[in-house]
Design a protein around this motif. Structure first.
Motif, PDB file in Angstrom:
ATOM      1  N   ALA A   1       1.164  -1.423   0.259  1.00 14.67           N
ATOM      2  CA  ALA A   1      -0.511   0.393   0.057  1.00 14.67           C
ATOM      3  C   ALA A   1       0.881   1.064  -0.446  1.00 14.67           C
ATOM      4  O   ALA A   1       0.189   2.191  -0.274  1.00 14.67           O
ATOM      5  CB  ALA A   1      -1.091   0.186   0.852  1.00 14.67           C
ATOM      6  N   LEU A   2       1.551   1.300   0.546  1.00 16.72           N
ATOM      7  CA  LEU A   2       3.302   1.980   0.823  1.00 16.72           C
ATOM      8  C   LEU A   2       3.625   2.844  -0.532  1.00 16.72           C
ATOM      9  O   LEU A   2       3.722   3.698  -1.236  1.00 16.72           O
ATOM     10  CB  LEU A   2       3.996   2.416   1.729  1.00 16.72           C
ATOM     11  CG  LEU A   2       3.434   1.833   2.885  1.00 16.72           C
ATOM     12  CD1 LEU A   2       5.012   1.799   4.594  1.00 16.72           C
ATOM     13  CD2 LEU A   2       3.001   3.931   3.303  1.00 16.72           C
ATOM     14  N   ALA A   3       3.664   1.528  -1.271  1.00 19.82           N
ATOM     15  CA  ALA A   3       4.174   1.256  -2.585  1.00 19.82           C
ATOM     16  C   ALA A   3       3.292   2.147  -3.940  1.00 19.82           C
ATOM     17  O   ALA A   3       3.632   2.583  -4.532  1.00 19.82           O
ATOM     18  CB  ALA A   3       5.077   0.199  -2.998  1.00 19.82           C
ATOM     19  N   TYR A   4       2.557   1.638  -3.715  1.00 20.25           N
ATOM     20  CA  TYR A   4       1.307   1.838  -4.349  1.00 20.25           C
ATOM     21  C   TYR A   4       0.504   3.928  -3.816  1.00 20.25           C
ATOM     22  O   TYR A   4       0.778   4.194  -5.228  1.00 20.25           O
ATOM     23  CB  TYR A   4      -0.092   1.520  -4.208  1.00 20.25           C
ATOM     24  CG  TYR A   4      -1.018   1.644  -4.870  1.00 20.25           C
ATOM     25  CD1 TYR A   4      -1.159   1.528  -6.502  1.00 20.25           C
ATOM     26  CD2 TYR A   4      -2.374   2.596  -4.933  1.00 20.25           C
ATOM     27  CE1 TYR A   4      -2.332   1.767  -7.410  1.00 20.25           C
ATOM     28  CE2 TYR A   4      -2.913   2.874  -5.227  1.00 20.25           C
ATOM     29  CZ  TYR A   4      -3.267   2.694  -6.982  1.00 20.25           C
ATOM     30  OH  TYR A   4      -4.677   2.561  -7.624  1.00 20.25           O
ATOM     31  N   ALA A   5       1.376   4.196  -2.949  1.00 19.06           N
ATOM     32  CA  ALA A   5       0.650   5.209  -2.270  1.00 19.06           C
ATOM     33  C   ALA A   5       2.060   6.629  -2.500  1.00 19.06           C
ATOM     34  O   ALA A   5       1.336   7.128  -2.821  1.00 19.06           O
ATOM     35  CB  ALA A   5       0.671   5.392  -0.621  1.00 19.06           C
ATOM     36  N   SER A   6       2.979   6.132  -2.968  1.00 17.87           N
ATOM     37  CA  SER A   6       4.163   6.849  -3.087  1.00 17.87           C
ATOM     38  C   SER A   6       4.177   7.489  -4.656  1.00 17.87           C
ATOM     39  O   SER A   6       4.536   8.359  -5.160  1.00 17.87           O
ATOM     40  CB  SER A   6       5.574   6.524  -3.005  1.00 17.87           C
ATOM     41  OG  SER A   6       5.567   4.996  -3.616  1.00 17.87           O
ATOM     42  N   LEU A   7       3.061   6.192  -5.135  1.00 19.83           N
ATOM     43  CA  LEU A   7       3.849   6.322  -6.984  1.00 19.83           C
ATOM     44  C   LEU A   7       2.706   8.015  -6.688  1.00 19.83           C
ATOM     45  O   LEU A   7       2.345   8.894  -7.994  1.00 19.83           O
ATOM     46  CB  LEU A   7       3.440   5.364  -8.009  1.00 19.83           C
ATOM     47  CG  LEU A   7       1.952   4.133  -7.479  1.00 19.83           C
ATOM     48  CD1 LEU A   7       1.347   5.442  -9.144  1.00 19.83           C
ATOM     49  CD2 LEU A   7       1.760   3.865  -8.112  1.00 19.83           C
ATOM     50  N   GLN A   8       0.978   7.309  -6.093  1.00 18.69           N
ATOM     51  CA  GLN A   8       0.467   8.458  -6.642  1.00 18.69           C
ATOM     52  C   GLN A   8       0.293   9.829  -6.242  1.00 18.69           C
ATOM     53  O   GLN A   8       0.240  11.224  -6.921  1.00 18.69           O
ATOM     54  CB  GLN A   8      -1.414   7.843  -5.654  1.00 18.69           C
ATOM     55  CG  GLN A   8      -2.034   6.702  -6.469  1.00 18.69           C
ATOM     56  CD  GLN A   8      -2.592   6.941  -7.799  1.00 18.69           C
ATOM     57  OE1 GLN A   8      -2.452   8.056  -8.316  1.00 18.69           O
ATOM     58  NE2 GLN A   8      -1.869   5.035  -8.239  1.00 18.69           N
ATOM     59  N   ILE A   9       1.037   9.322  -4.953  1.00 18.76           N
ATOM     60  CA  ILE A   9       1.414  11.545  -4.124  1.00 18.76           C
ATOM     61  C   ILE A   9       2.760  11.553  -5.031  1.00 18.76           C
ATOM     62  O   ILE A   9       2.481  13.126  -5.810  1.00 18.76           O
ATOM     63  CB  ILE A   9       2.135  10.985  -2.713  1.00 18.76           C
ATOM     64  CG1 ILE A   9       1.198  10.280  -2.170  1.00 18.76           C
ATOM     65  CG2 ILE A   9       2.347  12.089  -2.748  1.00 18.76           C
ATOM     66  CD1 ILE A   9       1.351  10.441  -0.578  1.00 18.76           C
TER      67      ILE A   9
ATOM     68  N   SER B   1      14.272   4.390 -11.970  1.00 13.44           N
ATOM     69  CA  SER B   1      15.355   4.686 -11.141  1.00 13.44           C
ATOM     70  C   SER B   1      14.168   5.164  -9.822  1.00 13.44           C
ATOM     71  O   SER B   1      14.746   4.048  -8.984  1.00 13.44           O
ATOM     72  CB  SER B   1      16.771   4.499 -12.046  1.00 13.44           C
ATOM     73  OG  SER B   1      16.278   6.046 -12.881  1.00 13.44           O
ATOM     74  N   ALA B   2      13.476   5.661 -10.473  1.00 19.80           N
ATOM     75  CA  ALA B   2      13.556   6.262  -9.613  1.00 19.80           C
ATOM     76  C   ALA B   2      12.031   5.465  -8.085  1.00 19.80           C
ATOM     77  O   ALA B   2      12.311   5.442  -7.200  1.00 19.80           O
ATOM     78  CB  ALA B   2      12.097   7.815  -9.285  1.00 19.80           C
ATOM     79  N   GLY B   3      11.625   4.860  -9.262  1.00 21.84           N
ATOM     80  CA  GLY B   3      10.469   3.910  -9.070  1.00 21.84           C
ATOM     81  C   GLY B   3      10.865   2.580  -8.173  1.00 21.84           C
ATOM     82  O   GLY B   3      10.538   2.409  -7.021  1.00 21.84           O
ATOM     83  N   ALA B   4      12.057   2.681  -8.836  1.00 20.52           N
ATOM     84  CA  ALA B   4      13.271   1.150  -8.282  1.00 20.52           C
ATOM     85  C   ALA B   4      13.627   1.304  -7.133  1.00 20.52           C
ATOM     86  O   ALA B   4      13.734   0.115  -6.794  1.00 20.52           O
ATOM     87  CB  ALA B   4      13.353   0.608  -9.382  1.00 20.52           C
ATOM     88  N   ILE B   5      13.901   2.572  -6.392  1.00 17.52           N
ATOM     89  CA  ILE B   5      14.238   3.294  -5.186  1.00 17.52           C
ATOM     90  C   ILE B   5      13.598   2.743  -4.460  1.00 17.52           C
ATOM     91  O   ILE B   5      14.131   2.341  -3.104  1.00 17.52           O
ATOM     92  CB  ILE B   5      15.268   4.079  -5.832  1.00 17.52           C
ATOM     93  CG1 ILE B   5      16.511   4.707  -6.651  1.00 17.52           C
ATOM     94  CG2 ILE B   5      15.588   5.245  -4.598  1.00 17.52           C
ATOM     95  CD1 ILE B   5      16.992   5.290  -6.999  1.00 17.52           C
ATOM     96  N   ILE B   6      12.376   3.206  -4.508  1.00 17.07           N
ATOM     97  CA  ILE B   6      11.388   3.294  -3.918  1.00 17.07           C
ATOM     98  C   ILE B   6      11.056   1.957  -3.503  1.00 17.07           C
ATOM     99  O   ILE B   6      11.181   1.619  -1.704  1.00 17.07           O
ATOM    100  CB  ILE B   6      10.179   4.147  -4.270  1.00 17.07           C
ATOM    101  CG1 ILE B   6      10.169   5.423  -4.726  1.00 17.07           C
ATOM    102  CG2 ILE B   6       8.952   4.254  -3.306  1.00 17.07           C
ATOM    103  CD1 ILE B   6       9.046   6.430  -5.295  1.00 17.07           C
ATOM    104  N   VAL B   7      10.834   1.578  -4.286  1.00 15.37           N
ATOM    105  CA  VAL B   7      10.435  -0.436  -3.762  1.00 15.37           C
ATOM    106  C   VAL B   7      11.878  -1.114  -2.962  1.00 15.37           C
ATOM    107  O   VAL B   7      12.164  -1.817  -2.417  1.00 15.37           O
ATOM    108  CB  VAL B   7       9.813  -1.050  -4.775  1.00 15.37           C
ATOM    109  CG1 VAL B   7       9.751  -2.535  -4.604  1.00 15.37           C
ATOM    110  CG2 VAL B   7       8.634   0.066  -5.268  1.00 15.37           C
ATOM    111  N   SER B   8      12.802  -0.820  -3.630  1.00  9.27           N
ATOM    112  CA  SER B   8      14.445  -1.328  -2.875  1.00  9.27           C
ATOM    113  C   SER B   8      14.771  -0.725  -1.438  1.00  9.27           C
ATOM    114  O   SER B   8      14.634  -1.385  -0.233  1.00  9.27           O
ATOM    115  CB  SER B   8      14.914  -0.285  -3.550  1.00  9.27           C
ATOM    116  OG  SER B   8      15.946  -1.274  -5.169  1.00  9.27           O
ATOM    117  N   PHE B   9      14.040   0.365  -1.482  1.00  7.59           N
ATOM    118  CA  PHE B   9      14.433   0.570   0.368  1.00  7.59           C
ATOM    119  C   PHE B   9      12.899  -0.039   1.211  1.00  7.59           C
ATOM    120  O   PHE B   9      12.938  -0.636   2.089  1.00  7.59           O
ATOM    121  CB  PHE B   9      14.041   2.258   0.391  1.00  7.59           C
ATOM    122  CG  PHE B   9      14.286   2.912   1.646  1.00  7.59           C
ATOM    123  CD1 PHE B   9      14.999   2.723   2.338  1.00  7.59           C
ATOM    124  CD2 PHE B   9      12.920   3.150   2.045  1.00  7.59           C
ATOM    125  CE1 PHE B   9      14.902   2.907   3.915  1.00  7.59           C
ATOM    126  CE2 PHE B   9      12.420   2.978   3.164  1.00  7.59           C
ATOM    127  CZ  PHE B   9      14.136   3.826   4.515  1.00  7.59           C
TER     128      PHE B   9
END
Length: 309
Positions: free
Chosen positions: A165-173, A281-289
């Motif tokens: 849910a945090l991953a999905y919310a981060s992309l929307q925000i 790469s920004a999206g991948a960084i978020i999920v890698s964290f």
């Protein structure tokens, strides 16, 4: 049986490597986004369009599967019947919402809707897919949960769903706060819609959307939703070890498979001009964290299993 410490250490190293790898790509993309996009852009590759259509649907499908597993634990819990019914109904509503969004993503214009325009945002089609796939996934998750006696399964599933849910919310925000024209829109030559770096978002996209009739999705390049949701497969595939003893020592392999899947999807987004290198790469960084957090949580929960056994 629990996961060995060496496996957890190897997972952390692998996930840190992913974080550093995509961090380097992000820096490269920030500096050379436009030139990379020029060289990779090939919008007419049909096979690539089909591949990219598979990019985000697994995210939603597995989320529903795990909700089904959560329902099994609720139904066989020590709660009274009223609480069981309420919690199970809440899970069903959550699964329905997730399933509907997932079905919509499958027929979106960036997926099959781009190949078959009649499918794009077609509510009856979305509802039909949901009605067929949703019960199967819930049933599958329910029966997978019945095969394990893991006392921490509920905590594991809840933690996974929160991270997803945090991953999905981060992309929307982030998409809402960093409006950026996709490269495939930039090359169409609209006045005042040229290349911009991710940190210089367009100030007012409403005039392009309302006056020119451009779809608002064309200004949601940063970060890449396909990158974020496909990278979540690193966590999701590892979570399948909860339901099978044979997979207990295969978590690193499953994580690598999830990363490989994401890399394929990421590359398709670059080829189709849907995103720049810095976007994916920004999206991948978020999920890698988030994946590192996931692994640390799993390690803690496995430790609890050892103490309680």
């Amino acid at each position: 049986m629990v996961i060995k410490k060496s496996n957890n250490f190897g997972l952390i190293l692998f996930e840190i490597f992913l974080l550093l790898f995509f961090g380097i790509l992000f820096v490269i993309g920030t500096m050379f986004d436009e030139s990379i996009a020029i060289h990779l852009y090939s919008p007419d590759l049909i096979f690539v369009k089909y591949v990219t259509s598979c990019g985000v649907f697994p995210f939603f499908s597995f989320a529903v599967l795990f909700i089904g597993a959560l329902c099994e634990r609720i139904i066989h819990s020590q709660f009274n019947k009223v609480i069981k019914v309420v919690l199970a109904f809440f899970c069903y509503l959550m699964a329905t919402a997730v399933g509907f969004i997932g079905a919509g993503s499958l027929v979106d214009k960036d997926s099959l809707g781009g190949l078959y325009p009649v499918l794009n945002r077609n509510i009856p089609v979305i509802a039909g897919i949901s009605m067929v796939v949703l019960p199967l996934l819930l049933w599958g998750g329910y029966h997978l949960a019945k095969k394990t006696e893991d006392k921490n399964l509920v905590l594991k599933i809840v933690c996974l769903l929160i991270l997803l849910a945090l991953a999905y919310a981060s992309l929307q925000i982030l998409k809402s706060n960093f409006p950026r024209a996709r490269y495939r829109l930039v090359v169409q030559g609209y006045e005042n819609i040229g290349f911009r770096t991710w940190y210089m978002p367009l100030e007012d996209t409403s005039k392009f959307i309302n006056d020119m009739g451009i779809d608002k999705g064309e200004f949601r390049s940063f970060p890449s939703g396909h990158s974020i949701l496909s990278m979540c497969m690193v966590m999701i595939l590892q979570s399948l070890t909860w339901f099978s003893q044979k997979l207990k020592d295969k978590r690193i392999i499953l994580g690598v498979l999830g990363a490989a899947f994401s890399m394929i999807i990421i590359f398709t987004r670059l080829i189709l001009g849907a995103h720049y290198l810095s976007d994916v790469s920004a999206g991948a960084i978020i999920v890698s964290f988030l994946t590192i957090i996931y692994t640390l949580i799993q390690y803690k929960l496995e430790g609890r299993s050892i103490k309680s056994s």
